[in-house]
Design a protein around this motif. Sequence first.
Motif, PDB file in Angstrom:
ATOM      1  N   VAL A 165     -27.518  86.732  64.960  1.00 50.65           N
ATOM      2  CA  VAL A 165     -27.800  85.442  65.597  1.00 50.65           C
ATOM      3  C   VAL A 165     -29.257  85.380  66.035  1.00 50.65           C
ATOM      4  O   VAL A 165     -29.947  84.372  65.837  1.00 50.65           O
ATOM      5  CB  VAL A 165     -26.854  85.212  66.793  1.00 50.65           C
ATOM      6  CG1 VAL A 165     -27.287  83.993  67.604  1.00 50.65           C
ATOM      7  CG2 VAL A 165     -25.418  85.031  66.307  1.00 50.65           C
ATOM      8  N   THR A 215     -31.520  84.939  63.026  1.00 48.81           N
ATOM      9  CA  THR A 215     -31.461  83.561  62.516  1.00 48.81           C
ATOM     10  C   THR A 215     -32.262  82.617  63.367  1.00 48.81           C
ATOM     11  O   THR A 215     -33.016  81.772  62.859  1.00 48.81           O
ATOM     12  CB  THR A 215     -29.986  83.093  62.466  1.00 48.81           C
ATOM     13  OG1 THR A 215     -29.228  83.973  61.620  1.00 48.81           O
ATOM     14  CG2 THR A 215     -29.896  81.677  61.924  1.00 48.81           C
ATOM     15  N   THR A 262     -22.854  81.573  60.624  1.00 49.40           N
ATOM     16  CA  THR A 262     -22.832  82.306  61.895  1.00 49.40           C
ATOM     17  C   THR A 262     -21.706  83.319  61.822  1.00 49.40           C
ATOM     18  O   THR A 262     -20.692  83.092  61.130  1.00 49.40           O
ATOM     19  CB  THR A 262     -22.630  81.344  63.084  1.00 49.40           C
ATOM     20  OG1 THR A 262     -22.897  82.016  64.304  1.00 49.40           O
ATOM     21  CG2 THR A 262     -21.227  80.792  63.110  1.00 49.40           C
ATOM     22  N   PRO A 292     -16.562  78.174  60.912  1.00 48.17           N
ATOM     23  CA  PRO A 292     -18.013  77.949  60.881  1.00 48.17           C
ATOM     24  C   PRO A 292     -18.685  78.780  59.795  1.00 48.17           C
ATOM     25  O   PRO A 292     -18.259  79.904  59.496  1.00 48.17           O
ATOM     26  CB  PRO A 292     -18.469  78.404  62.280  1.00 48.17           C
ATOM     27  CG  PRO A 292     -17.248  78.387  63.119  1.00 48.17           C
ATOM     28  CD  PRO A 292     -16.104  78.686  62.218  1.00 48.17           C
ATOM     29  N   THR A 293     -19.700  78.214  59.206  1.00 43.87           N
ATOM     30  CA  THR A 293     -20.496  78.931  58.216  1.00 43.87           C
ATOM     31  C   THR A 293     -21.897  79.158  58.777  1.00 43.87           C
ATOM     32  O   THR A 293     -22.367  78.422  59.628  1.00 43.87           O
ATOM     33  CB  THR A 293     -20.591  78.136  56.908  1.00 43.87           C
ATOM     34  OG1 THR A 293     -21.180  76.848  57.178  1.00 43.87           O
ATOM     35  CG2 THR A 293     -19.219  77.945  56.283  1.00 43.87           C
ATOM     36  N   GLY A 336     -21.228  81.587  72.625  1.00 43.99           N
ATOM     37  CA  GLY A 336     -22.674  81.526  72.475  1.00 43.99           C
ATOM     38  C   GLY A 336     -23.298  82.792  73.044  1.00 43.99           C
ATOM     39  O   GLY A 336     -23.149  83.070  74.239  1.00 43.99           O
ATOM     40  N   SER A 394     -23.475  91.206  65.297  1.00 42.86           N
ATOM     41  CA  SER A 394     -23.466  89.744  65.383  1.00 42.86           C
ATOM     42  C   SER A 394     -24.611  89.236  66.249  1.00 42.86           C
ATOM     43  O   SER A 394     -25.275  88.255  65.908  1.00 42.86           O
ATOM     44  CB  SER A 394     -22.133  89.253  65.961  1.00 42.86           C
ATOM     45  OG  SER A 394     -21.057  89.619  65.120  1.00 42.86           O
ATOM     46  N   VAL A 427     -15.308  80.088  70.348  1.00 40.64           N
ATOM     47  CA  VAL A 427     -16.727  80.096  70.014  1.00 40.64           C
ATOM     48  C   VAL A 427     -17.491  80.644  71.219  1.00 40.64           C
ATOM     49  O   VAL A 427     -17.395  80.089  72.316  1.00 40.64           O
ATOM     50  CB  VAL A 427     -17.230  78.687  69.654  1.00 40.64           C
ATOM     51  CG1 VAL A 427     -18.711  78.737  69.277  1.00 40.64           C
ATOM     52  CG2 VAL A 427     -16.416  78.105  68.508  1.00 40.64           C
ATOM     53  N   ASP A 449     -22.373  82.368  68.021  1.00 35.74           N
ATOM     54  CA  ASP A 449     -23.514  81.555  67.607  1.00 35.74           C
ATOM     55  C   ASP A 449     -24.629  81.605  68.640  1.00 35.74           C
ATOM     56  O   ASP A 449     -24.567  82.368  69.606  1.00 35.74           O
ATOM     57  CB  ASP A 449     -23.084  80.113  67.307  1.00 35.74           C
ATOM     58  CG  ASP A 449     -22.573  79.363  68.537  1.00 35.74           C
ATOM     59  OD1 ASP A 449     -22.806  79.843  69.669  1.00 35.74           O
ATOM     60  OD2 ASP A 449     -21.959  78.291  68.376  1.00 35.74           O
ATOM     61  N   GLY A 450     -25.647  80.776  68.445  1.00 38.56           N
ATOM     62  CA  GLY A 450     -26.822  80.797  69.301  1.00 38.56           C
ATOM     63  C   GLY A 450     -26.831  79.732  70.370  1.00 38.56           C
ATOM     64  O   GLY A 450     -27.895  79.438  70.926  1.00 38.56           O
ATOM     65  N   SER A 451     -25.685  79.169  70.717  1.00 37.65           N
ATOM     66  CA  SER A 451     -25.624  78.126  71.730  1.00 37.65           C
ATOM     67  C   SER A 451     -25.492  78.732  73.118  1.00 37.65           C
ATOM     68  O   SER A 451     -25.000  79.854  73.281  1.00 37.65           O
ATOM     69  CB  SER A 451     -24.440  77.186  71.468  1.00 37.65           C
ATOM     70  OG  SER A 451     -23.209  77.895  71.597  1.00 37.65           O
ATOM     71  N   ALA A 491     -15.961  83.058  66.771  1.00 32.40           N
ATOM     72  CA  ALA A 491     -17.254  82.755  66.156  1.00 32.40           C
ATOM     73  C   ALA A 491     -18.350  83.012  67.176  1.00 32.40           C
ATOM     74  O   ALA A 491     -18.212  82.661  68.350  1.00 32.40           O
ATOM     75  CB  ALA A 491     -17.298  81.296  65.673  1.00 32.40           C
TER      76      ALA A 491
END
Length: 427
Positions: free
Chosen positions: A416, A419, A138, A135-136, A192, A412, A190, A171-173, A169
Amino acid sequence: MPAVARETTQPCPECGAEIRGDSRFTVWCAACDWNVDPGEPQPAGGRLERVERALARRHGEQLLAEMLSGREPQPRRDANAVLATALALAVHGVTLALVVGGIWGVMADWGGSPWIGFVLFALGLGLAPRPDPLPTGTPVLFRTDAPELFALVDEVAAAVGTRSVHAIAVDGSINAAVTTYGVRGRRLLVLGIPLWEVLSPEERIALLGHELAHYANGDIRNGLVVGSAVRSLALCHHALQPIEHPSAIETVVNVVYVVPRLLIRGLLVLLLRLTSRAGTRAEYLADRLAARTASTQAAVGLMDRLLIAGPIAVLLRSEVNRATLGGPRAAREAASRADELWDRLAAYAASVPEHEYERQRRAGARRGHQVDATHPPTHLRRTCLLTGTPATAALTPDPDRTARMAEELAPSRTKVAQTLLRDGLGA
């Protein structure tokens, strides 16, 4: 900021029973279920997603009935799985034939023009499976970045009987998943951050156990042959969607696309039907392995957290909107205090009372709440976990390790949050 809790008391309009509640949440009656589900069910998405959800519900009910009768689900290749593998191999065979035929057509100059070969080659490339990149946009962590987090993941992987991951990874999920990346098929977890931050340390182990169990339980949907065929067909189906508000030429293109789009959709639906039962079985097995790793109590607690994913998303969206609608200065100020976002989410989740969780459980059972289209209904998963003797934890959280993991994840989680607050949830 979230509203302050305020206890309320009123009689039920339906049965007259006393209702004690919290002003922040829906008022409902536990005695007669008055107002237990005042909202409308959300649309299930496109046609393929509706098919997938319906199959997951049907097979979820069937498999749960089998388990309640004493038959344990086993990871095995049944006739449907064999047919799905054969169909996927046929898809890959057609792809290879198109690529080879296209190259041959260009070299042989069919009909005095290389264009036929170019078209065949392009079609083959469109269907060809592609390895997913990392992933890019994140944060992606490797072992040297987060040794304590990877050590926990390694222990959970060993507990469920599989190899660990190569990268994580963040991320914001409000979700977690496992997948692969690169031509060597390296494993990627991944996480979230919005989900991770609202879970207890025990529930985090249950989450890791569920996700890593998909590597161990023979989930055919995530396999190299079937999984890549489904992704290739889904990509082509998306590319062949009708052009909205078409011009005259685009109308012709839409007409030309009809037959191949229907053919690809038919293949996708057939693959979904052939793999749905095995996929549902894999989800139940992943839940069982999560319970054996972190305890049944932790796995059930994770289910309850998933039920409030909707309210958590609403709170997250309101925080993001407050920052983005306030203009660049407000967004910069919010980004400078990004970690407060996760503190507010965690505080909200910790403040949800038991009667709201019970309402969510009853409403989820009525609606057939599903985490996504591939999972059986959450209330069935919860019933499955609570069937039989409760499992004790094979792994328990270490407070010192939990603190060290928080330090490793701190950069991280800040990135996140920044962002999200800067770019919004569509980022």
